[in-house]
Design an enzyme around this catalytic site. Structure first.
Site, PDB file in Angstrom:
ATOM      1  N   ARG A  78       0.841  -1.193   0.000  1.00 21.13           N
ATOM      2  CA  ARG A  78       0.000   0.000   0.000  1.00 21.13           C
ATOM      3  C   ARG A  78       0.880   1.248   0.000  1.00 21.13           C
ATOM      4  O   ARG A  78       1.940   1.270   0.615  1.00 21.13           O
ATOM      5  CB  ARG A  78      -0.906   0.019   1.232  1.00 21.13           C
ATOM      6  CG  ARG A  78      -2.072  -0.944   1.177  1.00 21.13           C
ATOM      7  CD  ARG A  78      -3.014  -0.765   2.358  1.00 21.13           C
ATOM      8  NE  ARG A  78      -2.413  -1.167   3.620  1.00 21.13           N
ATOM      9  CZ  ARG A  78      -2.025  -0.334   4.566  1.00 21.13           C
ATOM     10  NH1 ARG A  78      -2.156   0.971   4.402  1.00 21.13           N
ATOM     11  NH2 ARG A  78      -1.473  -0.782   5.688  1.00 21.13           N
ATOM     12  N   TYR A 218      -1.343  -3.518  -7.250  1.00 22.32           N
ATOM     13  CA  TYR A 218      -1.076  -4.394  -6.114  1.00 22.32           C
ATOM     14  C   TYR A 218      -2.092  -4.252  -4.985  1.00 22.32           C
ATOM     15  O   TYR A 218      -2.417  -3.146  -4.554  1.00 22.32           O
ATOM     16  CB  TYR A 218       0.322  -4.110  -5.542  1.00 22.32           C
ATOM     17  CG  TYR A 218       0.780  -5.159  -4.557  1.00 22.32           C
ATOM     18  CD1 TYR A 218       1.413  -6.314  -5.001  1.00 22.32           C
ATOM     19  CD2 TYR A 218       0.549  -5.016  -3.208  1.00 22.32           C
ATOM     20  CE1 TYR A 218       1.822  -7.292  -4.106  1.00 22.32           C
ATOM     21  CE2 TYR A 218       0.961  -5.984  -2.302  1.00 22.32           C
ATOM     22  CZ  TYR A 218       1.591  -7.119  -2.762  1.00 22.32           C
ATOM     23  OH  TYR A 218       1.989  -8.087  -1.876  1.00 22.32           O
ATOM     24  N   GLY A 219      -2.567  -5.343  -4.469  1.00 26.48           N
ATOM     25  CA  GLY A 219      -3.268  -5.459  -3.199  1.00 26.48           C
ATOM     26  C   GLY A 219      -4.273  -4.371  -2.898  1.00 26.48           C
ATOM     27  O   GLY A 219      -5.164  -4.073  -3.695  1.00 26.48           O
ATOM     28  N   GLY A 220      -4.129  -3.773  -1.702  1.00 27.77           N
ATOM     29  CA  GLY A 220      -5.073  -2.765  -1.248  1.00 27.77           C
ATOM     30  C   GLY A 220      -5.103  -1.514  -2.097  1.00 27.77           C
ATOM     31  O   GLY A 220      -6.026  -0.707  -1.987  1.00 27.77           O
ATOM     32  N   LYS A 227      -9.483  -2.324   1.520  1.00 30.40           N
ATOM     33  CA  LYS A 227      -9.323  -1.211   2.448  1.00 30.40           C
ATOM     34  C   LYS A 227     -10.072   0.039   1.973  1.00 30.40           C
ATOM     35  O   LYS A 227     -10.647   0.776   2.769  1.00 30.40           O
ATOM     36  CB  LYS A 227      -7.844  -0.868   2.645  1.00 30.40           C
ATOM     37  CG  LYS A 227      -6.950  -2.043   3.023  1.00 30.40           C
ATOM     38  CD  LYS A 227      -7.293  -2.664   4.353  1.00 30.40           C
ATOM     39  CE  LYS A 227      -6.231  -3.669   4.756  1.00 30.40           C
ATOM     40  NZ  LYS A 227      -6.564  -4.408   5.982  1.00 30.40           N
ATOM     41  N   HIS A 247     -11.605  -2.460  11.286  1.00 27.21           N
ATOM     42  CA  HIS A 247     -10.469  -3.298  10.911  1.00 27.21           C
ATOM     43  C   HIS A 247     -10.339  -4.400  11.963  1.00 27.21           C
ATOM     44  O   HIS A 247      -9.390  -4.424  12.741  1.00 27.21           O
ATOM     45  CB  HIS A 247      -9.219  -2.420  10.846  1.00 27.21           C
ATOM     46  CG  HIS A 247      -8.054  -3.067  10.178  1.00 27.21           C
ATOM     47  ND1 HIS A 247      -6.749  -2.708  10.444  1.00 27.21           N
ATOM     48  CD2 HIS A 247      -7.972  -4.053   9.257  1.00 27.21           C
ATOM     49  CE1 HIS A 247      -5.934  -3.431   9.716  1.00 27.21           C
ATOM     50  NE2 HIS A 247      -6.640  -4.256   8.993  1.00 27.21           N
ATOM     51  N   SER A 269      -0.703  -4.203  12.926  1.00 26.40           N
ATOM     52  CA  SER A 269       0.090  -5.192  12.198  1.00 26.40           C
ATOM     53  C   SER A 269       1.131  -5.828  13.117  1.00 26.40           C
ATOM     54  O   SER A 269       1.560  -5.217  14.109  1.00 26.40           O
ATOM     55  CB  SER A 269       0.781  -4.548  10.997  1.00 26.40           C
ATOM     56  OG  SER A 269       1.651  -3.517  11.422  1.00 26.40           O
ATOM     57  N   CYS A 271       0.759  -8.278  15.172  1.00 28.05           N
ATOM     58  CA  CYS A 271       0.246  -8.602  16.505  1.00 28.05           C
ATOM     59  C   CYS A 271      -0.570  -9.902  16.519  1.00 28.05           C
ATOM     60  O   CYS A 271      -1.339 -10.149  17.452  1.00 28.05           O
ATOM     61  CB  CYS A 271      -0.604  -7.461  17.048  1.00 28.05           C
ATOM     62  SG  CYS A 271       0.364  -5.985  17.465  1.00 28.05           S
ATOM     63  N   GLY A 272      -0.437 -10.724  15.473  1.00 25.36           N
ATOM     64  CA  GLY A 272      -1.057 -12.042  15.483  1.00 25.36           C
ATOM     65  C   GLY A 272      -2.546 -12.048  15.194  1.00 25.36           C
ATOM     66  O   GLY A 272      -3.264 -12.939  15.655  1.00 25.36           O
ATOM     67  N   LYS A 273      -3.016 -11.084  14.396  1.00 21.94           N
ATOM     68  CA  LYS A 273      -4.451 -10.974  14.137  1.00 21.94           C
ATOM     69  C   LYS A 273      -5.016 -12.205  13.427  1.00 21.94           C
ATOM     70  O   LYS A 273      -5.997 -12.799  13.883  1.00 21.94           O
ATOM     71  CB  LYS A 273      -4.702  -9.717  13.296  1.00 21.94           C
ATOM     72  CG  LYS A 273      -6.163  -9.417  13.025  1.00 21.94           C
ATOM     73  CD  LYS A 273      -6.296  -8.145  12.196  1.00 21.94           C
ATOM     74  CE  LYS A 273      -7.749  -7.798  11.924  1.00 21.94           C
ATOM     75  NZ  LYS A 273      -7.871  -6.627  11.034  1.00 21.94           N
ATOM     76  N   THR A 274      -4.400 -12.595  12.312  1.00 22.13           N
ATOM     77  CA  THR A 274      -4.901 -13.750  11.560  1.00 22.13           C
ATOM     78  C   THR A 274      -4.725 -15.030  12.354  1.00 22.13           C
ATOM     79  O   THR A 274      -5.589 -15.918  12.322  1.00 22.13           O
ATOM     80  CB  THR A 274      -4.178 -13.850  10.204  1.00 22.13           C
ATOM     81  OG1 THR A 274      -4.397 -12.638   9.468  1.00 22.13           O
ATOM     82  CG2 THR A 274      -4.715 -15.000   9.383  1.00 22.13           C
ATOM     83  N   ASN A 275      -3.617 -15.139  13.089  1.00 21.04           N
ATOM     84  CA  ASN A 275      -3.406 -16.330  13.919  1.00 21.04           C
ATOM     85  C   ASN A 275      -4.507 -16.469  14.967  1.00 21.04           C
ATOM     86  O   ASN A 275      -4.986 -17.571  15.245  1.00 21.04           O
ATOM     87  CB  ASN A 275      -2.045 -16.250  14.630  1.00 21.04           C
ATOM     88  CG  ASN A 275      -0.876 -16.236  13.660  1.00 21.04           C
ATOM     89  OD1 ASN A 275      -1.057 -16.498  12.469  1.00 21.04           O
ATOM     90  ND2 ASN A 275       0.302 -15.933  14.148  1.00 21.04           N
ATOM     91  N   ASP A 296     -10.081 -10.056   8.948  1.00 18.24           N
ATOM     92  CA  ASP A 296      -9.508  -8.730   8.709  1.00 18.24           C
ATOM     93  C   ASP A 296     -10.478  -7.581   8.914  1.00 18.24           C
ATOM     94  O   ASP A 296     -10.134  -6.583   9.534  1.00 18.24           O
ATOM     95  CB  ASP A 296      -8.937  -8.671   7.293  1.00 18.24           C
ATOM     96  CG  ASP A 296      -8.072  -7.451   7.055  1.00 18.24           C
ATOM     97  OD1 ASP A 296      -7.368  -7.023   7.988  1.00 18.24           O
ATOM     98  OD2 ASP A 296      -8.090  -6.895   5.940  1.00 18.24           O
ATOM     99  N   ASN A 386       6.150  -8.394   2.406  1.00 15.30           N
ATOM    100  CA  ASN A 386       4.710  -8.159   2.268  1.00 15.30           C
ATOM    101  C   ASN A 386       4.073  -9.083   1.236  1.00 15.30           C
ATOM    102  O   ASN A 386       2.998  -8.788   0.717  1.00 15.30           O
ATOM    103  CB  ASN A 386       4.444  -6.691   1.892  1.00 15.30           C
ATOM    104  CG  ASN A 386       2.991  -6.295   2.093  1.00 15.30           C
ATOM    105  OD1 ASN A 386       2.365  -6.647   3.087  1.00 15.30           O
ATOM    106  ND2 ASN A 386       2.434  -5.563   1.132  1.00 15.30           N
ATOM    107  N   ARG A 388       1.980 -12.138  -0.408  1.00 11.25           N
ATOM    108  CA  ARG A 388       0.600 -12.449  -0.032  1.00 11.25           C
ATOM    109  C   ARG A 388       0.098 -13.752  -0.635  1.00 11.25           C
ATOM    110  O   ARG A 388       0.600 -14.234  -1.645  1.00 11.25           O
ATOM    111  CB  ARG A 388      -0.328 -11.324  -0.511  1.00 11.25           C
ATOM    112  CG  ARG A 388      -0.017  -9.960   0.075  1.00 11.25           C
ATOM    113  CD  ARG A 388      -0.563  -9.815   1.456  1.00 11.25           C
ATOM    114  NE  ARG A 388      -0.205  -8.550   2.085  1.00 11.25           N
ATOM    115  CZ  ARG A 388      -0.896  -7.996   3.070  1.00 11.25           C
ATOM    116  NH1 ARG A 388      -1.987  -8.580   3.530  1.00 11.25           N
ATOM    117  NH2 ARG A 388      -0.490  -6.859   3.609  1.00 11.25           N
ATOM    118  N   ASN A 515      -3.808 -18.915  23.555  1.00  6.20           N
ATOM    119  CA  ASN A 515      -4.625 -17.712  23.737  1.00  6.20           C
ATOM    120  C   ASN A 515      -6.094 -18.043  23.948  1.00  6.20           C
ATOM    121  O   ASN A 515      -6.874 -17.186  24.388  1.00  6.20           O
ATOM    122  CB  ASN A 515      -4.469 -16.783  22.528  1.00  6.20           C
ATOM    123  CG  ASN A 515      -3.086 -16.163  22.448  1.00  6.20           C
ATOM    124  OD1 ASN A 515      -2.361 -16.098  23.443  1.00  6.20           O
ATOM    125  ND2 ASN A 515      -2.698 -15.717  21.264  1.00  6.20           N
TER     126      ASN A 515
END
Length: 602
Positions: A78, A218-220, A227, A247, A269, A271-275, A296, A386, A388, A515
């Site tokens: 981005r 690319y992407g976003g 986004k 978000h 970013s 911080c393990g969001k998808t995990n 997301d 980055n 994907r 967690n």
């Protein structure tokens, strides 16, 4: 590829038809193709991308129906410095967004878009953010000259003929204009990844509810449903219509007795969001399940009963590849096992993909993300940081059975969290809604080695929305406070920190699937099943309130993990002052009061 027309897919929306004609006249494409969203269309475009060199077909035995794309090195992420919120008033955009007067920006964009699709095809991509027909969903139409964008949008959104039918003759849509910005002259050969290296603009017009993107593929920057629409434009819609565009991941924790509790969580970013969205409970928790609704973005609206209900507006996963492994996120890895588009990862000699963190040891030889031979120890990455994977969310093994429920799932809690090596405990609950909004407004992370700036430097990222809010951040906080007053059933708000360290720099908490123990306490608090203790910062679990079954976690380690140093916390509160000063003209007085209350409690 056949030239599918508006009539072929049943479009009768005059506003849409006129807009497409107007943009085609401006951009000058060789032809206009309306996308029907079919598998046959997807397959034809993928084959076109293979022939043009944009796609490499991966080993069908290892990665069925999957492709690798390698972007231009100038087009890999981005472009926040070129992302604009062009509201009529600079004040409406706020100090945390780039702004330009709409008339001036339109003049600039029209010069750039004039003839920009010469020698190319303009694809008309009707798409729905959210399940088609959902009362929470909204429709957009993207015009693009990139077939890579078209096939990616088919994975990331509900796209094609069914959306046109839902739109009808007089339905409302968000117009999304995109071009790679590299026209072709007669006889000029194309490149595998067309983009404009000099000019990139990602522009949002909140009052018009429109998006213009130029120069990037690319992407976003180019998948404008993500986004651009789902956060920046949707946040403005949400403010005006009384809902939340966030978000946030959405997950459901189901107990062995079948009680399921849904939460939405915001993390900056790294911080393990998808995990967290796709975590698997440890073996010591038989019968417990974590269901993923979205990894997301969340659109959250009050239902007729006053309960907040959320949908995942996306249909796919657009995940960061590096660091994703069988240990960190096996569900994400399984989702990307087939029917996936990989971008800027490395390729193995047998036609599979690889990236840093996928395996403990790298293969002896690879082709890196720039197409060069790569061997371990060369001092450069094989995959871009980055890089994907774009995969259908339906392929995630833990996808929730109700993830496409039109009315959404009920949200019982909001969770905010950042990366803090000291001072911030593992988990605590806000005293009330206003205190919870304050926690979200002041959350942030310490920078890692991969981030810009000094390692360990604290950066605020309010509710993980700093780059994605389409209007003044102070007014965004005010909107959250107003939402709390409208609700009859109010979700509880929590703060977590998986990253606290001991004196030797080692993480105190094991993280990943463990967690779920924290999540069990959080959902227990929502359902009246869990105890807590009131402290100066909020409600916290005592050692005996946590389920440590199967985990050797001594009490003294827990006390260290949950300790609060009042003097250190006062220093933390000073970090919040800089943002508050930037937003002072629009900052709700409630947040100023909450800060003072926190100082007094300490």
């Amino acid at each position: 590829m056949p030239e599918t027309t508006a009539a072929d897919i049943g479009c009768s929306n005059h506003e849409l038809l006129n807009w497409v004609d107007k943009m085609a006249a401006l951009c000058g494409p060789d032809r206009v193709v309306w996308c029907d969203g079919s598998q046959e269309e997807y397959d034809r475009l993928c084959e076109l991308l293979v022939k043009s060199g944009t796609f490499q077909r991966l080993n069908p035995e290892k990665r069925p129906n999957s492709f690798l794309a390698l972007s231009d090195p100038s087009d890999v992420a981005r472009v926040e410095e070129s992302t604009f919120i062009c509201s009529r008033s600079r004040d409406d955009a706020g100090p945390t967004n780039n702004w330009m007067a709409p008339v001036e920006m339109k003049r600039k964009l029209k010069r750039l878009f004039n003839g920009c699709m010469r020698g190319r095809t303009m694809y008309v991509v009707p798409f729905s953010m959210g399940p088609i027909g959902s009362p929470i969903a909204h429709i957009g139409v993207e015009l693009t000259d990139s077939p890579y964008v078209v096939v990616s949008m088919r994975i990331m959104t509900r796209m094609g003929r069914a959306v046109v039918k839902q739109l009808g003759a007089d339905g409302v849509f968000v117009p999304c204009m995109h071009s790679v910005g590299q026209p072709l002259n007669v006889g000029q050969s194309d490149v595998s990844w067309p983009c404009n290296k000099e000019n990139k603009y990602i522009v949002h017009f909140p009052e018009e509810r429109s998006i213009w993107s130029f120069g990037s593929g690319y992407g976003g920057n180019a998948l404008l449903g993500k986004k651009c629409f789902a956060l920046r434009i949707a946040s403005c819609l949400a403010r005006d219509e009384g809902w939340l565009a966030e978000h946030m991941l959405i997950l459901g924790l189901e107990s062995p007795e079948g009680e399921k509790t849904y939460v939405a969580a915001a993390f900056p970013s790294s911080c393990g969001k998808t995990n967290f969205a796709m975590m698997i409970p440890p073996a010591a928790f038989p019968g417990w399940k974590v269901w993923c609704v979205g990894d997301d973005i969340a659109w959250i609206k009050p239902g007729p009963d006053g309960v907040l209900r959320a949908i995942n507006p996306e249909a796919g996963l657009f995940g960061v590849a590096p660091g994703t492994s069988a240990k960190s996120n096996p569900n994400a890895l399984a989702a990307a096992s087939r029917g996936t588009i990989f971008t800027n990862v490395a390729k193995t000699p047998d036609g599979d993909v690889w990236w840093e963190g996928l395996t403990s040891m790298p293969p002896p030889i690879l082709t890196d993300w720039q197409g060069a031979e790569w061997k371990p120890g060369q001092g450069r990455r094989a995959a871009h940081p980055n890089s994907r994977f774009t995969a259908p969310a339906s392929q995630c093994p833990s996808i929730d059975p109700d993830w496409e429920k039109p009315e959404g799932v009920p949200i019982s809690a909001f969770i905010f969290g950042g990366r803090r090596g000291k001072d911030i405990p593992l988990v605590f609950q806000a005293f009330n809604w206003a205190h919870g909004v304050y926690l979200g407004a002041t959350m942030g992370s310490e920078t890692t080695a991969a981030a810009a700036g000094k390692v360990g430097q604290f950066r605020l990222d309010p509710m993980a929305m700093l780059p994605f809010c389409g209007y003044n951040m102070g007014d965004y906080f005010r909107h959250w406070l107003k939402m709390g007053k409208r609700l009859t059933t109010m979700p509880r708000i929590f703060h977590v920190n998986w990253f606290r360290k001991d004196g030797e720099g080692e993480y105190l908490w094991p993280g990943f699937g463990e967690n779920v123990r924290v999540l069990k306490w959080i959902t227990g608090r929502c359902n009246g099943h869990a105890w807590g203790q009131e402290t100066s910062i909020g409600w916290v679990p005592r050692y005996e309130d946590m389920d440590f079954t199967g985990l050797d976690f001594p009490r003294d380690r827990w006390e260290q993990l949950m300790s609060v140093n009042p003097e250190a916390w006062k220093a933390v509160l000073l970090d919040h002052e800089a943002l508050f000063l930037r937003l002072h003209e629009h900052l709700p007085k409630e947040l100023v009061y909450e800060r003072q209350l926190q100082i007094c409690r300490l």
